[in-house]
Design a protein around this motif. Structure first.
Motif, short mmCIF file in Angstrom:
data_model
loop_
_atom_site.label_atom_id
_atom_site.label_comp_id
_atom_site.label_asym_id
_atom_site.label_seq_id
_atom_site.Cartn_x
_atom_site.Cartn_y
_atom_site.Cartn_z
N PRO A 238 5.62 2.52 -4.41
CA PRO A 238 4.66 2.83 -4.34
C PRO A 238 3.04 1.86 -3.33
N ASN B 69 -3.40 2.92 -5.80
CA ASN B 69 -3.54 1.18 -5.16
C ASN B 69 -5.43 0.76 -5.03
N GLU C 6 -3.11 8.16 5.43
CA GLU C 6 -2.00 7.25 4.99
C GLU C 6 -1.51 6.24 5.39
N LEU D 266 -6.96 9.04 -0.66
CA LEU D 266 -6.13 9.53 -1.48
C LEU D 266 -6.37 9.27 -2.81
N THR E 267 -4.03 3.08 5.48
CA THR E 267 -4.00 2.65 3.76
C THR E 267 -2.79 1.49 4.04
N ASP F 18 -4.08 8.04 -5.29
CA ASP F 18 -2.93 6.70 -5.25
C ASP F 18 -3.64 5.71 -6.48
N SER G 173 0.91 -1.35 0.08
CA SER G 173 0.53 0.11 0.09
C SER G 173 0.99 1.07 -0.18
N THR G 174 0.54 2.45 -0.73
CA THR G 174 1.04 3.75 0.16
C THR G 174 0.24 4.96 -0.39
N SER G 175 0.85 5.86 -0.42
CA SER G 175 -0.32 7.35 -0.23
C SER G 175 0.68 8.90 -1.64
N ARG G 176 1.88 7.65 -1.82
CA ARG G 176 2.45 8.67 -2.00
C ARG G 176 3.09 8.79 -3.23
N THR G 177 2.13 8.59 -4.23
CA THR G 177 2.17 8.04 -5.47
C THR G 177 2.47 9.33 -6.49
#
Length: 449
Positions: free
Chosen positions: A63, A358, A320, A353, A323, A356, A17-21
């Motif tokens: 990400p 994901n 963030e 988000l 997730t 993102d 998982s990510t929050s920074r794409t």
């Protein structure tokens, strides 16, 4: 340190998982926290390290990697790390971005996250460390990197430094031998015992010494205090047992013994570790019970696992951080046969988000499982507008499956052809031959139908 087996076993899902794409070719913002990370610029970080006469610490992340995001949200934000800011030049590198390809060619990696401590004078990896870490574990890693930078270690410390250097050079079998020698020579109360066992099992996994790895867990873990290192080593060791081929005579015995060790580690008193690490240990226990054909035990553990994840997500300080748990919530719900239970949380992640990829990528898989094929295709569209790098191949592959379920073979063929063309355009360091071969095989099989 611990590498999550979701990233090893994969099970066909977007496992992390990510929050920074970011948009393609755009560097990610540096992590906000006590350590002054440079974002996605290895050249700049290397020159700064040379100019300041300091080793370079590199956090390679992606990400899609929930363990990477757990480190960013729960560990690298810890103010206790501020006192270490002057020890290294700090770099975080998003391996989905094309500008990371040069670093990956120089320092190949198999697991995310991987941390490197690099001598900038020779661009030599002094330490390569795969997985997650607590603040205390990071501090030991810092000390080990500085010791390797200075030189002069003796005895078990020298063996550990040698193992780190060999692992950094991409020689896992030789590294495993050095780590094993360090454990053999060290006193019983050696403070690096847990850290060395983790590194040994990671190296053995990388060298495909799966039976030796599982046996080493059972042999050495009783000598390691109850700690995050013990939990991480147990995850590695049980992951090695799972990686043994079904026909291996030792597989069942090692699975049973390593799974029992994992149950002891999960039992009270609770070991202090990041919730993402505990979740990874639940995951390998679920996989072990599945491999042992213990469906009731598998379902019981999955229910406990999912309840744990839902409780942790409810306490997360921001979207963030929440997730971090999405991919494992999805996996646990699927294991239970209750995919709908994960849908609301991941739909909320997509709302919170919007940049993102994901959440919509995960929703496309969940909706497909639920038979909501139009919703699955729409979610795939949303993910494809954002996703980049090798992860785009996974999204396209899932899209082809949706199209096949819709009875649209020609569309599925076109999607797989698009995926192959994209794979050919990626830097070689960012897509493996195995990924290309899998796409080619699937396309050939689909055309033959």
């Amino acid at each position: 340190m611990r590498i999550h087996v979701a990233c090893l076993l994969a099970v066909g899902l977007l496992a992390c998982s990510t929050s920074r794409t970011q948009a393609p070719d755009a560097p990610a913002p540096a992590t906000e926290g006590p350590l002054p990370f440079i974002a996605d610029d290895y050249g700049r970080a290397l020159e700064e390290a040379k100019a300041r006469g300091l080793p370079l610490f590199v956090d390679t992340w992606a990400p899609w990697c929930h363990t990477c995001l757990s480190m960013k949200e729960y560990v690298f934000t810890d103010k206790a790390l501020a006192r270490h800011a002057g020890r290294f030049v700090w770099l975080e590198l998003n391996t989905d971005l094309p500008q990371a390809a040069g670093f990956q060619e120089k320092y190949p990696m198999d697991f995310w996250p991987t941390f490197f401590i690099i001598d900038p004078r020779e661009e030599k990896a002094l330490v390569r460390f795969s997985g997650s870490a607590t603040v205390a574990q990071l501090e030991k890693l810092f000390e080990d990197g500085e010791r390797a930078w200075r030189g002069g270690a003796q005895g078990a410390e020298a063996r550990l430094a040698r193992g780190d250097a060999l692992y950094g050079e991409g020689k896992p079998a030789e590294a495993a031998e050095a780590f094993a020698q360090a454990l053999a020579e060290a006193p019983a109360d050696w403070s690096r015992r847990g850290r060395t066992l983790e590194s040994l099992l990671a190296a053995q996994y990388g060298a495909k010494q799966h039976e030796a790895c599982a046996r080493k867990l059972l042999e050495e873990s009783p000598r390691v205090p109850r700690s995050a290192s013990l939990a991480n080593a147990t995850t590695w060791g049980l992951g090695c047992a799972l990686a043994l081929p079904p026909e291996s005579p030792a597989r069942r015995e090692l699975l049973r013994s390593a799974e029992a060790r994992a149950q002891e580690v999960l039992a009270p008193p609770a070991i202090e570790m990041p919730p993402d690490d505990r979740s990874g240990l639940y995951e390998v226990v679920v996989e072990a019970r599945k491999a042992l054909q213990d469906e009731a035990g598998m379902k019981a553990t999955a229910a406990e696992w999912l309840g744990f994840l839902e409780a942790e997500a409810a306490q997360a300080p921001n979207p963030e951080a929440r997730t971090v748990f999405d991919s494992h919530r999805m996996l646990a719900a699927l294991t239970l046969g209750e995919p709908q239970r994960a849908v609301p949380a991941i739909e909320q992640s997509e709302r919170d988000l919007p940049n993102d990829y994901n959440p919509p990528a995960r929703l496309s898989s969940l909706y497909r499982t639920l038979g909501r094929l139009d919703d699955a295709l729409a979610a795939s569209d949303r993910a494809l507008r954002k996703v980049q790098g090798a992860r785009r191949l996974r999204v396209l592959s899932e899209r082809a499956s949706i199209q096949m379920d819709q009875g649209r073979k020609d569309a599925a063929v076109a999607t797989l052809q698009e995926a192959l063309a994209y794979a050919q355009a990626l830097p070689k360091a960012q897509v493996s031959p195995r990924q290309r071969e899998a796409l080619e095989k699937r396309l050939a099989e689909l055309k033959a139908k």
